[in-house]
Design a protein around this motif. Structure first.
Motif, PDB file in Angstrom:
ATOM      1  N   ARG A 130      35.506  34.291  42.627  1.00 14.67           N
ATOM      2  CA  ARG A 130      34.408  35.096  42.068  1.00 14.67           C
ATOM      3  C   ARG A 130      34.493  36.538  42.535  1.00 14.67           C
ATOM      4  O   ARG A 130      34.338  37.478  41.740  1.00 14.67           O
ATOM      5  CB  ARG A 130      33.062  34.486  42.465  1.00 14.67           C
ATOM      6  N   SER A 131      34.740  36.731  43.821  1.00 12.65           N
ATOM      7  CA  SER A 131      34.831  38.092  44.343  1.00 12.65           C
ATOM      8  C   SER A 131      36.024  38.834  43.750  1.00 12.65           C
ATOM      9  O   SER A 131      35.932  40.027  43.436  1.00 12.65           O
ATOM     10  CB  SER A 131      34.935  38.050  45.870  1.00 12.65           C
ATOM     11  N   THR A 132      37.149  38.129  43.560  1.00  8.70           N
ATOM     12  CA  THR A 132      38.328  38.760  42.971  1.00  8.70           C
ATOM     13  C   THR A 132      38.070  39.187  41.531  1.00  8.70           C
ATOM     14  O   THR A 132      38.463  40.291  41.116  1.00  8.70           O
ATOM     15  CB  THR A 132      39.524  37.799  43.029  1.00  8.70           C
ATOM     16  N   LEU A 133      37.392  38.339  40.764  1.00 10.54           N
ATOM     17  CA  LEU A 133      37.101  38.679  39.362  1.00 10.54           C
ATOM     18  C   LEU A 133      36.170  39.877  39.266  1.00 10.54           C
ATOM     19  O   LEU A 133      36.368  40.778  38.435  1.00 10.54           O
ATOM     20  CB  LEU A 133      36.505  37.465  38.649  1.00 10.54           C
ATOM     21  N   TRP A 134      35.132  39.907  40.093  1.00 10.57           N
ATOM     22  CA  TRP A 134      34.250  41.072  40.094  1.00 10.57           C
ATOM     23  C   TRP A 134      34.999  42.313  40.555  1.00 10.57           C
ATOM     24  O   TRP A 134      34.759  43.424  40.054  1.00 10.57           O
ATOM     25  CB  TRP A 134      33.032  40.828  40.989  1.00 10.57           C
ATOM     26  N   GLY A 135      35.923  42.161  41.508  1.00 10.38           N
ATOM     27  CA  GLY A 135      36.737  43.291  41.951  1.00 10.38           C
ATOM     28  C   GLY A 135      37.646  43.805  40.850  1.00 10.38           C
ATOM     29  O   GLY A 135      37.851  45.016  40.720  1.00 10.38           O
ATOM     30  N   GLY A 139      30.418  45.688  38.512  1.00 11.01           N
ATOM     31  CA  GLY A 139      31.504  45.155  39.320  1.00 11.01           C
ATOM     32  C   GLY A 139      31.366  45.509  40.795  1.00 11.01           C
ATOM     33  O   GLY A 139      31.581  44.664  41.672  1.00 11.01           O
ATOM     34  N   ASP A 140      30.977  46.757  41.073  1.00 10.25           N
ATOM     35  CA  ASP A 140      30.827  47.182  42.465  1.00 10.25           C
ATOM     36  C   ASP A 140      29.714  46.401  43.147  1.00 10.25           C
ATOM     37  O   ASP A 140      29.863  45.924  44.282  1.00 10.25           O
ATOM     38  CB  ASP A 140      30.533  48.680  42.509  1.00 10.25           C
ATOM     39  N   THR A 141      28.595  46.258  42.455  1.00 12.32           N
ATOM     40  CA  THR A 141      27.455  45.530  43.038  1.00 12.32           C
ATOM     41  C   THR A 141      27.799  44.076  43.307  1.00 12.32           C
ATOM     42  O   THR A 141      27.574  43.546  44.401  1.00 12.32           O
ATOM     43  CB  THR A 141      26.244  45.619  42.107  1.00 12.32           C
ATOM     44  N   MET A 142      28.357  43.411  42.293  1.00 15.49           N
ATOM     45  CA  MET A 142      28.622  41.988  42.422  1.00 15.49           C
ATOM     46  C   MET A 142      29.794  41.699  43.361  1.00 15.49           C
ATOM     47  O   MET A 142      29.786  40.692  44.070  1.00 15.49           O
ATOM     48  CB  MET A 142      28.886  41.379  41.051  1.00 15.49           C
TER      49      MET A 142
END
Length: 603
Positions: free
Chosen positions: A36-41, A87-90
């Protein structure tokens, strides 16, 4: 795993083969959060990388005097801005969640290991190292787990940017595709030295923390002998070593950061010069040149994650190595001693969590503590007495020759579930710890319910302690049970702390109670009363006291002399005084010459 779901119902069984394997195990156990973090990144970085495309389209639209093209470019820039914001927030939210949940998992594992090992933990690992692992090391480990997903997003973004530029503008894309990997890997030769310096810094910081912890713990003694200045000087020297090591480490990381800034600037100069030449030749448009220039300018954002992951790994690896070393410790290594039959083992299994009863027997020394009796053990070597107390509690030492389980009713203690072993045998060592809180909270421990707090306090002769706590109460005539005890009971004397710890053990009322020098800090008059109180309250229960004081030995039902690691004499205190010269030497503090004369006369 979300923060609101903490703590973990089961933190799992970690891979403690090495620090790196522990870090990989943590990453695998957070695969969903990492994805999840990679996708938002990716959304964040691709949004940033796409901005130059929007700007380039806008510039080209102005050059072509195209209103619709400018509108499309403006819409694309607005969409990319929204993507960057989301994206930055999530990504920050999910990455911090990974950090906190990884740190919480390690803390739960450490807490479980601490509960499993008990007082043996600080005997196998220095107290300062335990403090460092459970505080700063946990943060460093969480940092690496958190940075991992952002690095994955940044690396994937750079790969996609290089491929995209090759398709969008091959002439300039080749320059970027060759230059970006060089930028990403440029700091690699500097990492080993930076890692070594970081390891030295962490090692020196751990030693300084250990020194500070030991100094605070022994502050009362240091003041008594006037040693504060000596230890202050030692800590000042240790802290200066930490400072110098930190400066050396920071210089390397500053050099790596400088490389990460200088090389992208050099690539940007090459792109501008070469792109201007291509634009003058008409091989690229102005918009394409602006787009490529903007993309190269913004590559520093994902490249910063390469520096961060290198730094995070360098700092977290020694932290993970220390944590793995602590988590690899075991309560025992199961070894079936001589005389332990398969029927006894099967009995332990079928008994479930019901603690067995019967005699307590140590195969190493030959010590036998019959069920229901008060047995005193005299051991001339205090360290050997401490090891014996640990072994009686189901914690054999790391010495292979000494690594045999104690039997309770014929059942090896280390084959019992931990809860059953601890409900069966309780060991109070010679330096018990009092946790901060009220006296009522101190005595609120898992217990049989057969011994009240008042009975335990009376047996341990804690009347003066109750009076001192009543005087320290916020209100005159306050309830001493509601008075707070300071950290580790430092406001109390050593004898008062010992007696409160003894009362806590008596409240628990285990099947077998093992006391290691429970009254070493108590005066003789109080010691005799404590011995009588313990004997009366523990009547019919198995009690083992390791001591050399006649006031504790005289009331015992039987006394065992352990000499050179073996039980060599059994009897009452008065019988052994007459018949056993080695016993008399320990109890009466005879000199070596007097003991030799007694042995020759008895022979």
């Amino acid at each position: 795993m979300q923060i609101q779901h903490l703590p973990y119902a089961d933190p799992g069984d970690p891979d403690v083969g090495s620090g790196t394997r522990l870090l990989l195990w943590l990453g695998r156990n957070q695969l969903g959060g990492q994805v999840r973090s990679t996708l938002w990144g990716l959304l964040l970085h691709l949004g940033i990388a796409g901005l130059p495309l929007g700007v380039g389209l806008a510039v080209q639209a102005v050059v072509d005097r195209s209103g619709s093209g400018l509108a499309w470019a403006g819409g694309l820039i607005a969409l990319l801005g929204a993507a960057i914001a989301v994206g930055d927030t999530m990504q920050h939210r999910t990455a911090v969640t990974n950090w906190i949940t990884a740190a919480a998992r390690v803390q739960q594992l450490l807490a479980r290991k601490t509960a499993e090992l008990g007082s043996l933990l600080t005997r196998r690992v220095a107290a300062g190292e335990v403090v460092a692992v459970s505080t700063s090391d946990v943060e460093k480990i969480g940092w690496f787990v958190e940075a991992l997903s952002r690095f994955a997003a940044a690396a994937t973004t750079l790969l996609l940017v290089c491929v995209g530029l090759l398709v969008y503008q091959p002439a300039l894309g080749v320059v970027v595709a060759v230059g970006v990997p060089v930028l990403a890997l440029a700091a690699l030769p500097l990492l080993p030295r930076a890692t070594r310096r970081a390891d030295v810094q962490r090692e020196k910081a751990g030693r300084a923390t250990e020194l500070a912890s030991d100094t605070v713990a022994g502050l009362r003694v240091l003041r008594g002998i006037g040693g504060e200045e000596l230890f202050l000087g030692r800590y000042r020297e240790a802290s200066q070593e930490v400072r110098r090591a930190a400066v050396r480490s920071a210089r390397m990381w500053a050099l790596i950061a400088a490389v990460q800034v200088a090389l992208p600037g050099l690539l940007l100069v090459v792109v501008v010069v070469y792109g201007a030449k291509l634009a003058l030749e008409g091989r690229v448009s102005v918009g394409e040149l602006v787009t490529v220039y903007g993309v190269v300018t913004l590559t520093h954002h994902p490249l910063r994650n390469f520096e961060e992951i290198a730094m995070a790994y360098s700092f977290s690896r020694p932290s993970a190595r220390r944590a793995a070393r602590v988590l690899a410790l075991t309560r025992t290594t199961t070894t079936t001693p001589a005389g332990a039959t398969s029927e006894a083992t099967s009995g332990a299994t079928s008994a479930g969590y019901e603690p067995p009863g019967g005699d307590l027997y140590d195969p190493v020394t030959g010590l036998l503590a019959p069920a229901g009796l008060f047995t005193a053990v005299v051991c001339g070597d205090p360290d050997a007495a401490g090891r014996l107390a640990d072994r009686l509690g189901g914690h054999p030492s790391q010495d292979p020759e000494d690594h045999v389980s104690v039997l309770l009713g014929g059942v090896p203690l280390d084959e019992l579930p931990l809860d059953a072993a601890r409900s069966a045998v309780l060991v109070q060592d010679k330096d018990p710890i009092l946790l901060s809180g009220t006296l009522r909270e101190l005595l609120d421990v898992p217990a049989s319910g057969k011994v009240s707090a008042e009975e335990a306090l009376a047996a341990a002769r804690c009347g003066d302690v109750l009076g001192a706590l009543a005087q320290a109460a916020p209100e005159p005539g306050g309830d001493p049970m509601l008075t707070r005890i300071t950290e580790r009971g430092r406001s109390l004397s050593g004898g008062q702390r010992q007696r409160l710890a003894l009362a806590r053990s008596l409240v628990t009322d285990p099947e077998v109670l093992v006391l290691d020098e429970p009254t070493s800090a108590v005066d003789s008059h109080t010691e005799a009363r404590v011995a009588a109180g313990v004997q009366r309250l523990r009547s019919g229960r198995t009690t083992v006291v390791l001591a050399s004081s006649p006031l504790l030995l005289d009331p015992a039902d039987r006394v065992v002399l352990v000499h050179e690691g073996r039980a060599v004499a059994v009897g009452t205190h008065r019988e052994l005084l007459v018949t056993e010269a080695r016993y008399r030497a320990v109890v009466t503090r005879e000199t070596e010459e007097e003991t030799l004369v007694d042995i020759e006369e008895s022979a």
